[in-house]
Enzyme design. Structure first.
Site, mmCIF file in Angstrom:
data_model
loop_
_atom_site.group_PDB
_atom_site.id
_atom_site.type_symbol
_atom_site.label_atom_id
_atom_site.label_comp_id
_atom_site.label_asym_id
_atom_site.label_seq_id
_atom_site.Cartn_x
_atom_site.Cartn_y
_atom_site.Cartn_z
ATOM 1 N N LYS A 191 16.399 33.320 13.199
ATOM 2 C CA LYS A 191 16.511 34.707 13.686
ATOM 3 C C LYS A 191 16.950 34.706 15.154
ATOM 4 C CE LYS A 191 13.170 36.339 10.333
ATOM 5 N NZ LYS A 191 11.785 36.677 9.983
ATOM 6 N N GLN A 231 6.012 37.784 12.345
ATOM 7 C CA GLN A 231 6.426 36.856 11.285
ATOM 8 C C GLN A 231 5.277 36.687 10.283
ATOM 9 O OE1 GLN A 231 9.536 35.482 10.927
ATOM 10 N NE2 GLN A 231 8.814 34.584 9.019
ATOM 11 N N ASP A 244 11.412 45.199 10.727
ATOM 12 C CA ASP A 244 11.255 44.753 9.340
ATOM 13 C C ASP A 244 11.099 45.932 8.365
ATOM 14 O OD1 ASP A 244 11.605 42.080 8.947
ATOM 15 O OD2 ASP A 244 9.514 41.522 9.283
#
Ligand code: NAD
Length: 279
Positions: free
Chosen positions: A50, A94, A117
């Site tokens: 990422k 995460q 997200d």
């Protein structure tokens, strides 16, 4: 055979090129902050990729790490600090988090305008209510690939296998918006092949190699294989690619299909977050 392959790397490259241009026009530095807890090796690899992708398109990237015995309070304080920091465009926690942490509680501390997200209850609600929202990256990537391959969705029978918050559930809303008829199957579904055999499009997100074979798919159907299974010497999806490839019209490979689209849509979401905050 190549004309059957829905190439995620190619699709991703086009989106990233456009995004790079868009980012150059923005009069502010965009910044993504990723919070990673513990020492999970897969998480480290995902976060690195990422970071690399952010750098490539001109987004600043910061990784903040915590030991796996970190308390919820410490995480909440850090997220609140990032919510209030005007230099931070997007925040990503995460997953997975350690068992002593309530994942939903932590995700919902993130300001929905910084939720890259798309996993806060606010963004999920907005998506289900057809309002502008941040869309979970993999689900958005599946729709991108269907559009990239000129697959029309209107009135199609689409079967999703897997009901996770990341993939299966957001796809229900996204596909309904495109006027598809949607069925969703999961671990308790009886006679999976009765669904898949009637599907114009199958989207499989389970994590079982060879779950889908040629006897389970309709002639000329379209297959999006989200699954990632790490076997001893290679990575494969949930669909037995070699078995089905001659029967179907189009199929995504693993690797090189949905995978690249997930990180690309994270970058897209950082820009979307900037636009959300500006308006
Ligand atoms: P998950 O692991 O949270 O859940 C799996 C889902 O599969 C569940 O909804 C379960 O009900 C269903 N399931 C399990 N066994 C089944 C069976 N026999 N028949 C039908 N359904 C069954 O889901 P996830 O996080 O969406 O991940 C699914 C797969 O997709 C994994 O392999 C994961 O690595 C992969 N994935 C890939 C990407 C990508 O970027 N390509 C992104 C996210 C997930």
């Amino acid at each position: 055979m190549n004309e059957k392959i829905i190439n995620g790397k190619e699709c991703s490259k086009i989106i990233r090129q456009n995004l790079k241009e868009r980012i150059k026009e923005i009069d502010k530095n965009l910044k993504l902050v990723v919070i990673r807890v513990g020492n999970d090796e897969a998480s480290k690899i995902y976060v690195n990729s990422k970071g690399k992708a952010c750098t490539e398109v001109g987004i600043d990237f910061l990784e903040i790490t915590f030991r796996d015995d970190v308390s919820e309070e410490v995480l909440i304080d850090k997220i609140n600090e990032l919510n209030n920091d005007e230099e931070v465009t997007g925040i990503l926690v995460q997953l997975p988090l350690p068992n002593h942490i309530n994942t939903n509680k932590i995700l919902n501390i993130i300001d929905y305008k910084k939720d890259v997200d798309g996993l806060t209850t606010t963004n999920i609600g907005k998506l289900n209510n057809s309002e502008v929202s941040i869309i979970p990256c993999t689900a958005a990537g599946v729709i991108d690939l269907l559009k990239f391959s000129n697959t029309s969705l209107e009135s199609k029978n689409v079967v999703i296998i897997g009901r996770s918050n990341l993939v299966g559930k957001p796809l229900i809303s996204l596909l309904l918006k495109e006027n598809a008829s949607v069925s969703i199957c999961h671990s308790k579904t009886k006679n999976l092949s009765e669904y898949t055999k009637n599907a114009d499009i199958i989207i499989c997100a389970v994590g079982h190699p060879n779950l889908i074979n040629k006897d389970m798919v309709k002639e000329n159907s379209i297959i999006i294989d989200v699954g990632i299974n790490r076997l001893d010497d290679h990575i494969c999806g949930d669909v037995n690619f070699d078995d089905v490839v001659n029967k179907v019209a189009k199929i995504t490979p693993v690797p090189g299909g949905v995978g690249p689209m997930t990180v690309t849509n994270l970058l897209v979401n950082v820009v979307k977050c900037y636009e959300f905050q500006k308006n």
